[in-house]
Motif scaffolding. Sequence first.
Motif, PDB file in Angstrom:
ATOM      1  N   GLU A  52      -4.896 -42.188 -19.544  1.00  0.00           N
ATOM      2  CA  GLU A  52      -4.637 -43.320 -18.640  1.00  0.00           C
ATOM      3  C   GLU A  52      -4.337 -44.589 -19.426  1.00  0.00           C
ATOM      4  O   GLU A  52      -3.440 -45.356 -19.067  1.00  0.00           O
ATOM      5  CB  GLU A  52      -5.840 -43.536 -17.715  1.00  0.00           C
ATOM      6  CG  GLU A  52      -5.675 -44.691 -16.735  1.00  0.00           C
ATOM      7  CD  GLU A  52      -4.607 -44.443 -15.676  1.00  0.00           C
ATOM      8  OE1 GLU A  52      -4.137 -45.424 -15.075  1.00  0.00           O
ATOM      9  OE2 GLU A  52      -4.244 -43.269 -15.446  1.00  0.00           O
ATOM     10  N   LEU A  69       0.727 -40.526 -12.633  1.00  0.00           N
ATOM     11  CA  LEU A  69       0.938 -40.385 -14.070  1.00  0.00           C
ATOM     12  C   LEU A  69       2.227 -39.612 -14.336  1.00  0.00           C
ATOM     13  O   LEU A  69       2.543 -38.641 -13.651  1.00  0.00           O
ATOM     14  CB  LEU A  69      -0.233 -39.646 -14.718  1.00  0.00           C
ATOM     15  CG  LEU A  69      -1.476 -40.487 -15.046  1.00  0.00           C
ATOM     16  CD1 LEU A  69      -2.545 -39.598 -15.667  1.00  0.00           C
ATOM     17  CD2 LEU A  69      -1.144 -41.627 -15.984  1.00  0.00           C
ATOM     18  N   ASN A  97      -2.282 -41.136  -7.603  1.00  0.00           N
ATOM     19  CA  ASN A  97      -2.178 -40.720  -8.995  1.00  0.00           C
ATOM     20  C   ASN A  97      -0.698 -40.545  -9.304  1.00  0.00           C
ATOM     21  O   ASN A  97      -0.059 -39.628  -8.798  1.00  0.00           O
ATOM     22  CB  ASN A  97      -2.934 -39.415  -9.220  1.00  0.00           C
ATOM     23  CG  ASN A  97      -2.874 -38.945 -10.671  1.00  0.00           C
ATOM     24  OD1 ASN A  97      -2.208 -39.546 -11.506  1.00  0.00           O
ATOM     25  ND2 ASN A  97      -3.584 -37.876 -10.972  1.00  0.00           N
ATOM     26  N   GLY A 134       0.333 -44.410 -13.462  1.00  0.00           N
ATOM     27  CA  GLY A 134      -1.097 -44.395 -13.725  1.00  0.00           C
ATOM     28  C   GLY A 134      -1.858 -43.799 -12.553  1.00  0.00           C
ATOM     29  O   GLY A 134      -1.303 -43.584 -11.469  1.00  0.00           O
ATOM     30  N   ASN A 135      -3.117 -43.539 -12.775  1.00  0.00           N
ATOM     31  CA  ASN A 135      -3.977 -42.948 -11.759  1.00  0.00           C
ATOM     32  C   ASN A 135      -4.908 -44.018 -11.196  1.00  0.00           C
ATOM     33  O   ASN A 135      -6.011 -44.222 -11.696  1.00  0.00           O
ATOM     34  CB  ASN A 135      -4.783 -41.784 -12.345  1.00  0.00           C
ATOM     35  CG  ASN A 135      -5.585 -41.060 -11.282  1.00  0.00           C
ATOM     36  OD1 ASN A 135      -5.550 -41.416 -10.108  1.00  0.00           O
ATOM     37  ND2 ASN A 135      -6.322 -40.044 -11.704  1.00  0.00           N
ATOM     38  N   GLY A 177      -0.837 -45.275 -18.251  1.00  0.00           N
ATOM     39  CA  GLY A 177      -1.022 -46.040 -17.013  1.00  0.00           C
ATOM     40  C   GLY A 177      -0.423 -47.432 -17.135  1.00  0.00           C
ATOM     41  O   GLY A 177      -1.124 -48.422 -17.250  1.00  0.00           O
TER      42      GLY A 177
END
Length: 257
Positions: A157, A189, A187, A221-222, A161
Motif C-alpha cells: 500500500e 490497487l 480497493n 490504493g486500498n 497507494g
Amino acid sequence: MQLEWQHLTACELNAIAGRDPVAVLVLGATEQHGAHLPLSTDTTIGLGLQQATCDALSDDVIALCLPPMTIGASDEHASFPGTLSLPARLAIETLEAYGDSIAQAGIKRLVLLNSHGGNKAVMDLAALTLRRRHGMRVVKATYTRLPPLEAALDADELHRGLHGGALETAMMLYLAPKRVNMQRATNALTPVPSPSALVGPEGAAPFAWLAEDLSPDGIAGNATQATAEIGERLVHHYGRLLAQVVEETAQLPSLHQ
C-alpha cells in the motif's frame, strides 16, 4: 512558535521578519479523490500536517504560516468533475509571486509544504527561480517523499497507494471524519509489477499518467484499510519529520543574491 501571516499587522510582520523566521506555505489542491473523499482532501491534509509540524517545533523556531495555496497543478485529474487546476506556467508564476511578496517583507527562508503530487514539478522550478532572484532559502517538502511510517500500512500500500488510498483516507478520517464516506471506499490497487521493474506511475522511470489510467474511479490504493487511529499516527509521524525540516531550514546559512 507558530504565527499566522494574515492575522498580523504590517508593523508586527516587520518586527517578526527581523527575527529570521521560516515562512511555511502549504501547497494543496482541489481535485477528485474518488467517491469517498472530498475535493479538499489535499488541502485538508496539508493544513493538518502544518499544524502537527508547528505543534512539534522547538520553541526557539518561528514558523510564519502563510495562507495556503488551495488550487494547484492538477491536470492529471481534469477528466473528473470538481477538479480545479492551474496551468503549469500559472502555478509556477503563482508560487513565484508568493515568494516575491515574502522577500519584499524581508523574509529569506521558505518551506513549501506540499501535499499534492502534481505540484512537485512546478514547485521545483519556482523554488530555483526564488533562490536566484532573491537569495532565498527555499526548501521543498512533499510529505510522501519523507520516510514512511512502515508500521502503519503494509509495504504494498505504501508503494502503490498513490491517490485516494489508505494513506490519504486514514489521515482524512483523523482530520475531517465527517467528510469521509467509508461506505464508498474501495480497493483499487494496480496489478503488482515485477520486483525489478523500473517503469511505473511513480517508479524510478515514471510514466506520465492521468487519473483514469489508475482506475475507473481515478484512485490507486486500498482505502478500506484506513482507520482514524492509523491516520492519527501518520499525521503525527509526518508532523515530526516536517518539524525537523523547518528546524533544519532555520539553521541553514543565509544566502546572498
